[in-house]
Design a protein around this motif. Structure first.
Motif, PDB file in Angstrom:
ATOM      1  N   PRO A 110       0.826  -1.216   0.000  1.00 33.01           N
ATOM      2  CA  PRO A 110       0.000   0.000   0.000  1.00 33.01           C
ATOM      3  C   PRO A 110       0.858   1.264   0.000  1.00 33.01           C
ATOM      4  O   PRO A 110       1.883   1.343   0.682  1.00 33.01           O
ATOM      5  CB  PRO A 110      -0.782  -0.129   1.309  1.00 33.01           C
ATOM      6  CG  PRO A 110       0.096  -0.938   2.202  1.00 33.01           C
ATOM      7  CD  PRO A 110       0.925  -1.829   1.332  1.00 33.01           C
ATOM      8  N   LEU A 111       0.377   2.239  -0.720  1.00 28.61           N
ATOM      9  CA  LEU A 111       1.186   3.427  -0.994  1.00 28.61           C
ATOM     10  C   LEU A 111       0.294   4.650  -1.031  1.00 28.61           C
ATOM     11  O   LEU A 111      -0.865   4.569  -1.452  1.00 28.61           O
ATOM     12  CB  LEU A 111       1.817   3.199  -2.384  1.00 28.61           C
ATOM     13  CG  LEU A 111       2.744   4.238  -2.956  1.00 28.61           C
ATOM     14  CD1 LEU A 111       4.058   4.215  -2.171  1.00 28.61           C
ATOM     15  CD2 LEU A 111       3.013   3.900  -4.426  1.00 28.61           C
ATOM     16  N   ARG A 112       0.851   5.776  -0.574  1.00 30.74           N
ATOM     17  CA  ARG A 112       0.131   7.049  -0.726  1.00 30.74           C
ATOM     18  C   ARG A 112       0.978   7.956  -1.609  1.00 30.74           C
ATOM     19  O   ARG A 112       2.178   8.112  -1.364  1.00 30.74           O
ATOM     20  CB  ARG A 112      -0.046   7.684   0.645  1.00 30.74           C
ATOM     21  CG  ARG A 112      -0.749   9.017   0.625  1.00 30.74           C
ATOM     22  CD  ARG A 112      -0.872   9.541   2.053  1.00 30.74           C
ATOM     23  NE  ARG A 112      -1.786  10.651   2.133  1.00 30.74           N
ATOM     24  CZ  ARG A 112      -2.571  10.895   3.175  1.00 30.74           C
ATOM     25  NH1 ARG A 112      -2.541  10.091   4.226  1.00 30.74           N
ATOM     26  NH2 ARG A 112      -3.361  11.926   3.179  1.00 30.74           N
ATOM     27  N   ILE A 113       0.375   8.535  -2.607  1.00 33.84           N
ATOM     28  CA  ILE A 113       1.086   9.441  -3.513  1.00 33.84           C
ATOM     29  C   ILE A 113       0.364  10.780  -3.474  1.00 33.84           C
ATOM     30  O   ILE A 113      -0.802  10.866  -3.876  1.00 33.84           O
ATOM     31  CB  ILE A 113       1.083   8.917  -4.971  1.00 33.84           C
ATOM     32  CG1 ILE A 113       1.652   7.496  -5.033  1.00 33.84           C
ATOM     33  CG2 ILE A 113       1.865   9.855  -5.871  1.00 33.84           C
ATOM     34  CD1 ILE A 113       1.531   6.870  -6.422  1.00 33.84           C
ATOM     35  N   ARG A 114       1.044  11.782  -2.942  1.00 36.05           N
ATOM     36  CA  ARG A 114       0.416  13.119  -2.915  1.00 36.05           C
ATOM     37  C   ARG A 114       1.048  13.960  -4.026  1.00 36.05           C
ATOM     38  O   ARG A 114       2.255  14.166  -4.049  1.00 36.05           O
ATOM     39  CB  ARG A 114       0.646  13.762  -1.548  1.00 36.05           C
ATOM     40  CG  ARG A 114      -0.061  15.093  -1.408  1.00 36.05           C
ATOM     41  CD  ARG A 114       0.140  15.696  -0.035  1.00 36.05           C
ATOM     42  NE  ARG A 114      -0.696  15.067   0.973  1.00 36.05           N
ATOM     43  CZ  ARG A 114      -0.301  14.806   2.208  1.00 36.05           C
ATOM     44  NH1 ARG A 114       0.933  15.077   2.588  1.00 36.05           N
ATOM     45  NH2 ARG A 114      -1.124  14.267   3.076  1.00 36.05           N
ATOM     46  N   LEU A 115       0.222  14.403  -4.958  1.00 35.37           N
ATOM     47  CA  LEU A 115       0.713  15.191  -6.095  1.00 35.37           C
ATOM     48  C   LEU A 115       0.465  16.674  -5.845  1.00 35.37           C
ATOM     49  O   LEU A 115      -0.529  17.038  -5.209  1.00 35.37           O
ATOM     50  CB  LEU A 115      -0.017  14.778  -7.374  1.00 35.37           C
ATOM     51  CG  LEU A 115       0.106  13.315  -7.795  1.00 35.37           C
ATOM     52  CD1 LEU A 115      -0.844  13.025  -8.958  1.00 35.37           C
ATOM     53  CD2 LEU A 115       1.541  13.015  -8.199  1.00 35.37           C
ATOM     54  N   GLN A 116       1.349  17.494  -6.376  1.00 41.08           N
ATOM     55  CA  GLN A 116       1.130  18.938  -6.216  1.00 41.08           C
ATOM     56  C   GLN A 116      -0.023  19.407  -7.095  1.00 41.08           C
ATOM     57  O   GLN A 116      -0.729  20.338  -6.766  1.00 41.08           O
ATOM     58  CB  GLN A 116       2.410  19.677  -6.565  1.00 41.08           C
ATOM     59  CG  GLN A 116       3.421  19.565  -5.427  1.00 41.08           C
ATOM     60  CD  GLN A 116       4.501  20.606  -5.509  1.00 41.08           C
ATOM     61  OE1 GLN A 116       4.794  21.089  -6.585  1.00 41.08           O
ATOM     62  NE2 GLN A 116       5.099  20.932  -4.384  1.00 41.08           N
ATOM     63  N   GLU A 117      -0.178  18.760  -8.214  1.00 40.03           N
ATOM     64  CA  GLU A 117      -1.244  19.153  -9.145  1.00 40.03           C
ATOM     65  C   GLU A 117      -2.001  17.925  -9.611  1.00 40.03           C
ATOM     66  O   GLU A 117      -1.388  16.883  -9.843  1.00 40.03           O
ATOM     67  CB  GLU A 117      -0.631  19.778 -10.410  1.00 40.03           C
ATOM     68  CG  GLU A 117      -0.345  21.236 -10.321  1.00 40.03           C
ATOM     69  CD  GLU A 117       0.256  21.731 -11.633  1.00 40.03           C
ATOM     70  OE1 GLU A 117      -0.189  21.247 -12.694  1.00 40.03           O
ATOM     71  OE2 GLU A 117       1.160  22.570 -11.566  1.00 40.03           O
ATOM     72  N   GLY A 118      -3.291  18.073  -9.788  1.00 39.30           N
ATOM     73  CA  GLY A 118      -4.060  16.951 -10.325  1.00 39.30           C
ATOM     74  C   GLY A 118      -3.971  16.904 -11.845  1.00 39.30           C
ATOM     75  O   GLY A 118      -3.231  17.678 -12.456  1.00 39.30           O
ATOM     76  N   PHE A 119      -4.688  16.004 -12.427  1.00 44.01           N
ATOM     77  CA  PHE A 119      -4.796  15.922 -13.890  1.00 44.01           C
ATOM     78  C   PHE A 119      -6.197  15.409 -14.198  1.00 44.01           C
ATOM     79  O   PHE A 119      -6.900  14.937 -13.294  1.00 44.01           O
ATOM     80  CB  PHE A 119      -3.704  15.015 -14.491  1.00 44.01           C
ATOM     81  CG  PHE A 119      -3.601  13.662 -13.842  1.00 44.01           C
ATOM     82  CD1 PHE A 119      -4.412  12.605 -14.255  1.00 44.01           C
ATOM     83  CD2 PHE A 119      -2.685  13.433 -12.803  1.00 44.01           C
ATOM     84  CE1 PHE A 119      -4.307  11.360 -13.665  1.00 44.01           C
ATOM     85  CE2 PHE A 119      -2.582  12.184 -12.212  1.00 44.01           C
ATOM     86  CZ  PHE A 119      -3.392  11.144 -12.632  1.00 44.01           C
ATOM     87  N   ASP A 120      -6.590  15.524 -15.421  1.00 44.50           N
ATOM     88  CA  ASP A 120      -7.940  15.071 -15.773  1.00 44.50           C
ATOM     89  C   ASP A 120      -8.071  13.583 -15.486  1.00 44.50           C
ATOM     90  O   ASP A 120      -7.205  12.792 -15.886  1.00 44.50           O
ATOM     91  CB  ASP A 120      -8.220  15.318 -17.264  1.00 44.50           C
ATOM     92  CG  ASP A 120      -8.387  16.805 -17.538  1.00 44.50           C
ATOM     93  OD1 ASP A 120      -8.604  17.554 -16.567  1.00 44.50           O
ATOM     94  OD2 ASP A 120      -8.275  17.198 -18.711  1.00 44.50           O
ATOM     95  N   ALA A 121      -9.135  13.205 -14.797  1.00 45.51           N
ATOM     96  CA  ALA A 121      -9.330  11.773 -14.507  1.00 45.51           C
ATOM     97  C   ALA A 121      -9.524  11.027 -15.818  1.00 45.51           C
ATOM     98  O   ALA A 121     -10.330  11.437 -16.651  1.00 45.51           O
ATOM     99  CB  ALA A 121     -10.540  11.575 -13.603  1.00 45.51           C
ATOM    100  N   PRO A 122      -8.762   9.951 -16.025  1.00 43.70           N
ATOM    101  CA  PRO A 122      -8.955   9.184 -17.265  1.00 43.70           C
ATOM    102  C   PRO A 122     -10.300   8.474 -17.259  1.00 43.70           C
ATOM    103  O   PRO A 122     -10.966   8.377 -16.220  1.00 43.70           O
ATOM    104  CB  PRO A 122      -7.791   8.186 -17.242  1.00 43.70           C
ATOM    105  CG  PRO A 122      -7.386   8.097 -15.822  1.00 43.70           C
ATOM    106  CD  PRO A 122      -7.731   9.390 -15.160  1.00 43.70           C
TER     107      PRO A 122
END
Ligand code: SF4
Length: 374
Positions: free
Chosen positions: A307-319
């Protein structure tokens, strides 16, 4: 060899069950009458497939409080049904129960075994169990416990399952004589509590007439069924977070995981393989933390989950097939055991991942519209 009369052989089971039965909320008090609530029997039978009584009890109580009638369940949404089933596993049962409730709410209860067999979710065993316990029809419900008990009592060598039709015909007079509901439940109870895989013959009400005991063959009757070693797959399961929202795969319409929300995932790359399909620099702004891995065991496979958590600074359009989800809604979404376990980990602090994380593979795949592995 001719089998003895079933009504005579099994006669001691009736008084034994009356004196020893466990009180369970789906069991009728009066075993000589039709069950006052066939729907309760239906719910219990579906929940008890592949799941032990102790696990089912709280689910059954909550379910019946929430949907006390077949009509109430028929009016529920798919998402509510999946959410209420969360943690019981084998979600196909929930979908079939829901579909069965819709059928019964519209058409009423069928009057015979063939009609019951036509309700979604009811196979040979469940339809017969319902016919006997809910409607007092002398139909023989043969599950693993019943096959084991009957094989031992009759001294049947080899796998008893191919003899199902013969055994059903043989049982019918006993069901009629001792009461369909009583005898069905007595066989289930004996198989669950006394004639278990390791039998406790000293406390058995039919020990004086048991062929396997007489032949000292309880260890080989019935023969153990060979089990294939389940295959193990290994992958990252990622809670991807950006701008205070979580990226989730939307429920599929069919298949094992139908109706369930999932976290994105990607298989662990083979040793030596190029882990990142895109340069890691693309995701340099991502914050990573991991929790301890676990093994999720299913009937025919195992999953080693990282299990992993990835916090991004910016989102992107959900595929396509994915959605960004507000934290307030996250807890309401139905998830399978594996994915809800990661959801429960989110409030806990993680640590730096010990294994190299293929961020390019995971996020690059998502950005290109990739779907998560199962
Ligand atoms: S005597 Fe033993 S093997 Fe035979 S039915 Fe009873 S518990 Fe099972």
């Amino acid at each position: 060899m001719t089998w003895p009369s079933s009504a005579t052989l099994l006669a001691p089971l009736a008084p034994w069950f009356d004196g020893n039965r466990r009180e369970l909320p789906w069991r009728a008090a009066d075993l000589d009458a039709a069950h006052p609530d066939p729907y309760a029997v239906l719910v219990s039978e579906l929940m008890l497939q592949q799941t032990q009584v102790a696990t089912v009890l709280p689910y059954f109580t909550r379910w019946m409080d929430r949907w006390p009638t077949v009509e109430a369940l028929a009016a529920a949404s798919d998402e509510e049904v999946h959410k209420a089933w969360e943690g019981l596993g084998y979600y196909r049962r929930a979908r079939l129960l829901h579909a069965g409730a819709k059928r019964i709410a519209g058409e009423g209860w069928p009057s015979d075994l063939a009609g019951l067999r036509g309700i979604p979710g009811l196979g040979d065993y469940t339809a017969a169990a319902l016919a006997a316990q809910a409607f007092q029809q002398p139909e023989a419900a043969l599950d693993g416990n019943a096959f084991r008990v009957l094989a031992r009592l009759l001294g049947l060598e080899g796998d008893p399952r191919p003899r199902a039709r013969e055994l059903r015909d043989w049982l019918r007079p006993a069901l009629a004589a001792l009461g369909p509901s009583r005898l069905t439940q007595a066989l289930m109870e004996l198989g669950a509590t006394v004639c278990a895989p390791l039998p406790r013959c000293g406390g058995c009400p039919v020990a004086d007439r048991c062929a396997a005991l007489r032949l000292e063959a309880t260890g080989r009757i019935p023969p153990a069924r060979p089990r294939a070693q389940p295959a193990t797959s290994e992958f990252w399961l990622a809670a991807v977070e950006a701008e205070d929202r979580w990226l989730l795969a939307e429920p599929a319409g069919q298949g094992l995981l139908a109706g369930l929300w999932r976290w994105p995932s990607t298989p662990l790359p083979e040793t030596g393989a190029d882990a990142a399909a895109e340069p890691i620099g693309t995701y340099a702004a991502a914050e990573l933390s991991a929790w301890p891995s676990w093994t999720q065991v299913y009937t025919h496979r195992r999953e080693r989950v990282h299990p992993l958590r990835i916090r991004l600074q910016e989102g992107f359009d959900a595929p396509a097939g994915f959605a960004w989800t507000d934290p307030g809604r996250l807890g309401e979404l139905p998830m399978g055991r594996r994915d809800s376990r990661l959801r429960e980990l989110l409030p806990q602090p993680g640590a730096a991942p010990l294994l190299p994380v293929p961020l390019g593979l995971l996020l690059g795949g998502l950005r290109r519209g990739g779907s998560p592995s199962p």
